[in-house]
Design an enzyme around this catalytic site. Structure first.
Site, mmCIF file in Angstrom:
data_model
loop_
_atom_site.group_PDB
_atom_site.id
_atom_site.type_symbol
_atom_site.label_atom_id
_atom_site.label_comp_id
_atom_site.label_asym_id
_atom_site.label_seq_id
_atom_site.Cartn_x
_atom_site.Cartn_y
_atom_site.Cartn_z
ATOM 1 C CB SER A 91 -0.912 0.001 1.233
ATOM 2 O OG SER A 91 -1.844 -1.045 1.149
ATOM 3 C CG LEU A 163 -10.833 1.340 -5.284
ATOM 4 C CD1 LEU A 163 -11.841 2.473 -5.132
ATOM 5 C CD2 LEU A 163 -11.407 0.233 -6.153
ATOM 6 C CE LYS A 164 -5.357 -0.668 1.545
ATOM 7 N NZ LYS A 164 -4.154 -1.485 1.605
ATOM 8 C CB ALA A 165 -5.270 5.903 -1.585
#
Length: 270
Positions: A91, A163-165
């Site tokens: 991440s 999108l993960k953020a």
């Protein structure tokens, strides 16, 4: 079976590497802190990151933050052969992902595929994987990623990291705000059992489940790191300040922020 190099045997990386080894992939592993390779049955251990990736069809990295990925990239980039697919599951956010991509040798492809989920889902293959990249590269990555979790294709390069953020920013900020609401209940004399019962149903049920979780293992320090990656405005910044305010919970799961805020409320009232 594709020959895979897996770099990063931390909380999440170790069970993920074990799943790939159990699937029968020829696997070489490397970790920045030595001594963990023996925890992956059937895998070969490499002394350096460059040694690990030589001859690999697929390279998977699962590292803690942008600095770690940047440092490891400096060690392995020159050893990547044309045709290699690098799947970064760390991440690190879209900006750091773009910086790594810009350094790749010709013929080497990168898929950004960070995950949502903790150590338990990593061991059982139940992570949610946000994958971004060129379509052909995503097709190549799919069989590997499917072994690790449910794959959601997000779009082109950097879209998985983006999108993960967004998702982790929402989760962490909501749990932090939930903890503050529970602390307000402490100040107002509302019984905690009543608070939990009411907040665990209705629109906040999902947030309550995460805030009261006893099984997740997502350290507060990494949650704060992810909020910094998300950028954003004053709400995310404030949540990050709250997480960093109590160093004693840095290595505990995110849910520890609830207890931390309750303790702070009791101390303020004393």
């Amino acid at each position: 079976m594709k020959k895979i190099a897996f770099l990063g045997l931390g909380r999440m990386g170790l069970p993920m590497a074990r799943r790939l080894a159990a699937a029968g992939h020829p696997l070489t592993v490397w970790n920045r802190s030595p001594g963990r390779a023996g925890d992956v049955p059937g895998a070969a251990a490499a002394a350096t990151a460059a040694e690990a990736v030589r001859g690999a069809d697929v390279v998977v990295t699962m590292l803690s933050d942008p600095a770690a990925v940047t440092a490891v990239a400096a060690q392995l980039t020159a050893a990547l052969a044309p045709g290699t697919l690098w799947i970064d599951m760390s991440s690190i956010g879209p900006r750091a992902t773009a910086a790594v991509r810009a350094q790749l040798p010709d013929g080497v492809a990168l898929v950004d595929a960070p995950v949502v989920g903790s150590v338990g889902p990593a061991a059982t293959g139940d992570l949610v994987v946000f994958a971004g990249g060129e379509d052909a590269d995503l097709d190549r990555a799919q069989p590997v990623l499917e072994r690790l979790g449910r794959v959601r294709r997000c779009g082109g390069p950097g879209s998985g990291a983006a999108l993960k953020a967004v998702v982790i920013g929402a989760i962490v900020a909501c749990v932090t705000a939930f903890g503050e609401a529970v602390a307000v209940a402490e100040e107002l004399g509302v019984p905690q059992e009543q608070v939990r019962e009411v907040l665990s149903v209705g629109p906040l049920a999902g947030v309550a489940a995460r805030a009261y979780s006893t099984e997740a293992d997502f350290p507060v320090r990494l949650a704060a790191k992810d909020l910094a990656l998300a950028g954003g405005g004053p709400v995310l910044a404030a949540a990050r300040e709250v997480l960093l305010a109590d160093p004693s919970i840095a290595e505990e799961d995110l849910s520890a922020v609830v207890g931390s805020l309750r303790r702070a409320a009791r101390a303020a009232a004393a």
